[in-house]
Design a protein around this motif. Structure first.
Motif, mmCIF file in Angstrom:
data_model
loop_
_atom_site.group_PDB
_atom_site.id
_atom_site.type_symbol
_atom_site.label_atom_id
_atom_site.label_comp_id
_atom_site.label_asym_id
_atom_site.label_seq_id
_atom_site.Cartn_x
_atom_site.Cartn_y
_atom_site.Cartn_z
ATOM 1 N N THR A 1 13.420 -33.545 90.312
ATOM 2 C CA THR A 1 13.270 -32.867 91.605
ATOM 3 C C THR A 1 14.612 -32.287 92.053
ATOM 4 O O THR A 1 14.681 -31.134 92.498
ATOM 5 N N GLY A 2 15.681 -33.073 91.919
ATOM 6 C CA GLY A 2 17.009 -32.605 92.317
ATOM 7 C C GLY A 2 17.460 -31.426 91.478
ATOM 8 O O GLY A 2 17.969 -30.422 92.000
ATOM 9 N N GLN A 3 17.282 -31.533 90.164
ATOM 10 C CA GLN A 3 17.705 -30.440 89.271
ATOM 11 C C GLN A 3 16.927 -29.155 89.557
ATOM 12 O O GLN A 3 17.485 -28.067 89.594
ATOM 13 N N ALA A 4 15.604 -29.306 89.746
ATOM 14 C CA ALA A 4 14.764 -28.117 89.965
ATOM 15 C C ALA A 4 15.087 -27.465 91.315
ATOM 16 O O ALA A 4 15.162 -26.237 91.413
ATOM 17 N N LEU A 5 15.317 -28.294 92.345
ATOM 18 C CA LEU A 5 15.670 -27.711 93.655
ATOM 19 C C LEU A 5 16.997 -26.966 93.551
ATOM 20 O O LEU A 5 17.149 -25.862 94.084
ATOM 21 N N ALA A 6 17.970 -27.559 92.841
ATOM 22 C CA ALA A 6 19.270 -26.890 92.687
ATOM 23 C C ALA A 6 19.099 -25.551 91.981
ATOM 24 O O ALA A 6 19.692 -24.541 92.376
ATOM 25 N N PHE A 7 18.250 -25.524 90.961
ATOM 26 C CA PHE A 7 18.002 -24.284 90.203
ATOM 27 C C PHE A 7 17.393 -23.211 91.119
ATOM 28 O O PHE A 7 17.861 -22.068 91.168
ATOM 29 N N LEU A 8 16.345 -23.594 91.874
ATOM 30 C CA LEU A 8 15.655 -22.605 92.712
ATOM 31 C C LEU A 8 16.531 -22.161 93.876
ATOM 32 O O LEU A 8 16.523 -20.986 94.265
ATOM 33 N N LEU A 9 17.305 -23.095 94.427
ATOM 34 C CA LEU A 9 18.194 -22.732 95.544
ATOM 35 C C LEU A 9 19.312 -21.819 95.056
ATOM 36 O O LEU A 9 19.672 -20.852 95.729
ATOM 37 N N ALA A 10 19.856 -22.113 93.861
ATOM 38 C CA ALA A 10 20.916 -21.261 93.318
ATOM 39 C C ALA A 10 20.379 -19.842 93.114
ATOM 40 O O ALA A 10 21.063 -18.864 93.433
ATOM 41 N N GLU A 11 19.146 -19.739 92.621
ATOM 42 C CA GLU A 11 18.532 -18.403 92.451
ATOM 43 C C GLU A 11 18.437 -17.659 93.780
ATOM 44 O O GLU A 11 18.510 -16.436 93.835
ATOM 45 N N ALA A 12 18.246 -18.454 94.871
ATOM 46 C CA ALA A 12 18.100 -17.839 96.199
ATOM 47 C C ALA A 12 19.448 -17.681 96.896
ATOM 48 O O ALA A 12 19.506 -17.343 98.080
#
Ligand SMILES: NC(=O)c1ccc[n+]([C@@H]2O[C@H](COP(=O)([O-])OP(=O)(O)OC[C@H]3O[C@@H](n4cnc5c(N)ncnc54)[C@H](OP(=O)(O)O)[C@@H]3O)[C@@H](O)[C@H]2O)c1
Length: 359
Positions: free
Chosen positions: A189-200
């Protein structure tokens, strides 16, 4: 510890094998029960479960079973819980007025070979579980997506993150947040949120016990043992996935006044009840952020079609993230799930691996 209540029988339409976790002895103790499926009531469909993912998220369902209501989703005998998981299943015995046989769905299930549910088709093509026993939970735990073909294993492995990411990422971006701090950044969950937030365009700092976790380019990782080096820009939002109040207290103190908000997202490192000294008014203020209630609110604000589109986009981006990052470890049978469960409770299951069980 794992026990089997009866010699395993072949699970068929009229039987189910179910993996249960002990609420009396604690999350490390499981058993597999073999039981006849109660004769189907009118309106009840029987589904054969194909695959489900098991991660710390399911341990959190166990630990918060009373507060968040996951303990009552799939009723079990006293002293045991049927811990919910996310996976796919096919209707093998359809009820009149319900989905027809062969309908394949994705959603919230028990760790079992088969399950009986009261599923009603909706005009948007989804199925909704309508039994009174599930009505206390937000809609995402009652809705089942119909799919034409077997889902990608990686998609099943990220189902538990999709609803949260669909709600939280636009909430943070919409509020103009430029930097987040994430605890348990090693969790999927942490890794995926970081990925999606970085994209945004949102910068992330991740706190973890496992600095080999693939933060990738998405998050700068700091070890829990190196908290004194942690510094975040003013206005940062803390996404607390670890959930341990002692750790949270240390993190908030280290950040000084730089944290604008702390959102309670998970409890990977919350092993027992919160000690009284960490629950008082002097403790950092934590806003609990649950995907289920927030998505229900967003549907009221923006309409169901807008939220469906948003979730579909998130699902595809998560799949892209998982393809780069996650290895699916396939397990055959509930016995194999019972064997890995204690390791998941202890948190020793690796930052890039997800167990996918064919029960
Ligand atoms: N609010 C919501 O709507 C929502 C939605 C989805 C998930 N979540 C929550 O997010 C959390 C993560 O779920 P996940 O499925 O992504 O987890 P996961 O990938 O299985 O998490 C594994 C990581 O969690 C930490 N951990 C887990 N158990 C531990 C233990 N016993 N002791 C120490 N560290 C442990 C470790 O990371 P570190 O070393 O980095 O701490 C470990 O690498 C869960 O608590 C889940 O309930 C919440």
């Amino acid at each position: 510890m794992t026990t089997t209540s009866r010699p395993p029988a072949r699970a068929g339409r009229g039987h189910s094998r179910v993996l249960e976790v002990s609420t009396a002895a604690g999350p490390g103790t499981t058993r597999v029960v073999d039981e006849p499926l109660a004769p189907t009531d009118r309106g009840t469909s029987v589904l054969r479960i194909h695959r489900f993912a098991v991660t710390s998220n399911n341990v959190s369902y166990f630990r918060t079973r009373d507060q968040l209501g996951h303990g009552r989703a799939f009723p079990a005998a006293s002293g045991w819980m049927r811990v919910p998981v996310w996976g796919d299943a096919t209707v093998v015995d359809g009820a009149s007025g319900g989905p027809r046989e062969g309908t394949r769905v994705i959603g919230y299930l028990p760790m079992a070979t088969t399950v009986a549910m009261s599923l009603e088709p909706r005009t948007d093509g989804t199925l909704v579980e309508t039994s009174a026993g599930r009505s206390h939970l937000p809609p995402i735990y009652q809705q089942y997506r119909v799919v034409e073909s077997p889902a990608d294993g990686l998609e099943l492995a990220t189902l538990h993150i999709e609803a949260l990411a669909s709600a939280l990422v636009p909430d943070l971006v919409g509020a103009g947040v430029e930097h987040v701090l994430i605890s348990s950044a090693g969790s999927k969950t942490g890794q995926a949120l970081a990925f999606l937030l970085a994209e945004a365009g949102v910068a992330c700092t991740g706190l973890t016990g496992d600095r080999s976790a693939p933060g990738g380019n998405a998050a700068a990782l700091v070890g829990y043992d190196d908290l004194s080096s942690l510094s975040v820009p003013p206005g940062s939002v803390f996404l607390d996935i670890a959930g341990d109040p002692r750790l949270r207290g240390r993190i908030v103190a280290q950040c000084g006044g730089a944290l604008a908000r702390t959102l309670g997202i998970g409890g990977t490192r919350l092993a027992g009840p919160i000690p009284a000294e960490y629950a008082g008014p002097a403790s950092p203020v934590v806003e609990r952020y649950g995907a289920g209630p927030r998505l229900a609110e967003m549907e009221r604000e923006q309409g169901t079609d807008a939220v469906r589109l948003l979730r579909e986009r998130t699902r595809l981006r998560l799949l892209a993230w998982a393809r780069e990052t996650v290895t699916v470890r396939r397990l055959d049978g509930l016995g194999a799930a019972a064997a890995v469960w204690p390791g998941i409770v202890r948190g020793g299951h690796g930052a890039t691996e997800i167990h996918l069980v064919a029960p």
